[in-house]
Scaffold this active site. Structure first.
Site, mmCIF file in Angstrom:
data_model
loop_
_atom_site.group_PDB
_atom_site.id
_atom_site.type_symbol
_atom_site.label_atom_id
_atom_site.label_comp_id
_atom_site.label_asym_id
_atom_site.label_seq_id
_atom_site.Cartn_x
_atom_site.Cartn_y
_atom_site.Cartn_z
ATOM 1 C CG HIS A 36 -1.690 -1.238 1.427
ATOM 2 N ND1 HIS A 36 -2.922 -1.499 0.883
ATOM 3 C CD2 HIS A 36 -1.345 -2.366 2.111
ATOM 4 C CE1 HIS A 36 -3.319 -2.710 1.236
ATOM 5 N NE2 HIS A 36 -2.364 -3.268 1.980
ATOM 6 C CB SER A 77 12.214 22.331 -14.697
ATOM 7 O OG SER A 77 11.378 23.468 -14.725
ATOM 8 C CE LYS A 124 10.558 19.013 -11.119
ATOM 9 N NZ LYS A 124 9.484 19.715 -11.806
ATOM 10 C CD GLU A 147 8.414 11.996 -15.616
ATOM 11 O OE1 GLU A 147 7.443 12.641 -15.255
ATOM 12 O OE2 GLU A 147 9.501 12.535 -15.898
#
Ligand code: ARG
Length: 470
Positions: free
Chosen positions: A169, A290, A296, A303
């Site tokens: 979980h 970024s 970043k 992804e």
């Protein structure tokens, strides 16, 4: 039909291989809409291989002369060269890869070229080409999976003793070896590979000889063709042979599972390299920055793998929908099988190549992983097992440890940082030896059975995996 003469003239001008019975040519739009040459030209090499085998069989069966065979072979060799060199003139007007090659063959060798299509149809021809293409793609993909598995084995081997929190979980559950975690992906890939081996068996069956749908009246010998093209077997029903695309659907289904596995790994890499986890760093070559936030480092490649899983799933659904409710035998719908199939093969090959490299670029922050395991009360189950071994029923032990966890939370410390008297408030069964139980290393070591996370087991698994790979 105001001016039939004019239409007949233009039909003649736009003459295709099959236009004999037509009064008018198709419009430019319909021509483009129905043509497949833009994408099926990549099957050219397989089309040529199948044509060699077909022509040799026709000659062996006495259907064409040896002279015609020699001319066809010479022409096909020339066409192969032109395609390799990029000088072959692909024409949309000739619709598809088959008609383009056949027309050029006739240009090169005359009537012998026109005889190649004896006892054959584009329907069994395309079914054969796709199977040859897919067979070789599967072989390449299996090799890529094996390389990927080796990169997993290497990283797992380095991290047999690296402790991390195992999650359920997405909550900290029990400490595990990072090597063990990685080996979970090795197992997934092993199943993926075996699924492809199995799928290959159903791909590698010869449709050629089924002609348009009913077989042919020529005395063909399909066994010769199967042998020449290295097919394991021959399709036993001509109607099924020209219309079956199960093998492509099956391959796409295998691919969705591979991508699903890679999307799971991607998700984990993305989480692990987030500053909220800080478990790993990925080499910069898989990340981008970024344009607005200077701090970043984005895990673009994982992804994208996660994102591309969507198109691979879509390709499977496209093929299933394409085939749904199709009456026997061949229908032009089947021309739509190629782009999803090619896209799946291309995406899968690139993804596997990149992923092998990604795994080599994973740098593990051992301390960060270990601290997360320690801080998350991940040895609570071991604590409960300890009490159970001392005679407390497991359900009561569970309750007792839950109370201890609450006390540790209140004190903002780990279970192992509670003092013995503090712990003994929860049960008199607790003795000094509890502290060795509460360490993450002790916990991991104790799960020492086949499939467990104990480093000695993980090491054994990795060794035997390596042995079975060679
Ligand atoms: N381009 C066609 C395909 O991809 C080849 C078979 C065409 N057959 C036909 N009868 N029109 O399926």
């Amino acid at each position: 039909m105001k001016n039939p003469k004019k239409k007949t003239l233009s039909a003649k001008k736009n003459k295709t291989t099959w236009s004999g019975r037509f009064n008018e040519p198709v419009s430019k739009l319909v021509q483009r809409y129905t043509a497949s040459v833009e994408f099926d030209q990549r099957l050219a090499e397989y089309d040529i291989q199948a044509s060699f085998a077909h022509a040799q069989m026709l000659s062996a069966a006495g259907i064409i002369s040896t002279k015609d065979l020699a001319a066809i072979e010479k022409g096909l060799r020339q066409i192969r060269k032109e395609i390799h060199k990029g000088t072959f003139n692909w024409s949309l007007e000739l619709e598809d890869v088959h008609l383009n090659i056949e027309r050029r063959l006739t240009e090169l060798v005359g009537d012998a070229g026109k005889r190649l299509h004896t006892a054959r149809s584009r329907n069994d021809q395309i079914a054969t080409d796709i199977r040859l293409y897919l067979r070789s793609s599967i072989d390449e993909i299996i090799k890529l999976i094996i390389k990927f598995q080796f990169s997993i084995l290497d990283l797992a081997e380095k991290n047999i003793n690296t402790v991390m929190p195992g999650l359920t979980h997405l909550q900290i559950a029990q400490p595990i070896s990072f090597g063990h975690h990685l080996m979970a992906y090795f197992e997934m890939l092993k199943r993926d590979k075996h699924r492809l081996f199995d799928c290959r068996k159903r791909v590698n069956i010869l449709p050629l000889g089924s002609a348009a749908l009913a077989g042919t009246s020529y005395p063909i010998n399909r066994k010769i063709v199967a042998k020449k093209l290295d097919f394991d077997d021959i399709c036993m029903n001509s109607l099924d042979a020209v219309s079956d695309r199960d093998f492509a659907i099956e391959f796409c289904a295998c691919s969705t599972l591979i991508m699903t596995h890679l999307s799971r790994l991607s998700e984990e890499l993305i989480l692990w390299m987030s500053p909220l986890f800080r478990f790993i760093q990925l080499d910069d070559r898989f990340c981008t920055g970024s344009s607005i936030m200077p701090q970043k480092k984005n895990p673009d490649v994982p992804e994208l793998v996660r994102g591309k899983t969507g198109r691979i799933n879509g390709n499977l659904i496209a093929l299933l929908t394409l085939m749904k409710a199709q009456p026997l035998a061949y229908n032009k719908d089947n021309q739509e099988d190629k782009e999803p199939l090619f896209d799946t093969v291309d995406t899968l090959k690139e993804t596997l190549c990149i992923y092998t490299d990604i795994i080599k670029g994973v740098h593990v922050d051992i301390n960060s992983m270990r601290n997360a395991a320690i801080q998350g009360y991940s040895t609570a189950t071991d604590f409960a097992d300890y009490l159970t071994r001392k005679g407390m029923p497991f359900r009561d032990a569970h309750e007792t440890v839950a109370k201890a966890v609450r006390a540790a939370e209140k004190k903002e410390c780990d279970l192992s940082e509670l003092t013995l008297p503090e712990l003994q408030k929860f049960s008199q069964l607790i003795k000094k030896d509890i502290f060795s139980i509460l360490t993450v290393d002790g916990s991991i070591k104790s799960r020492n059975h086949i499939g467990g996370t104990a480093p000695s087991q993980v090491s054994k698994t990795i060794k035997s995996a390596r042995k079975n790979m060679s």
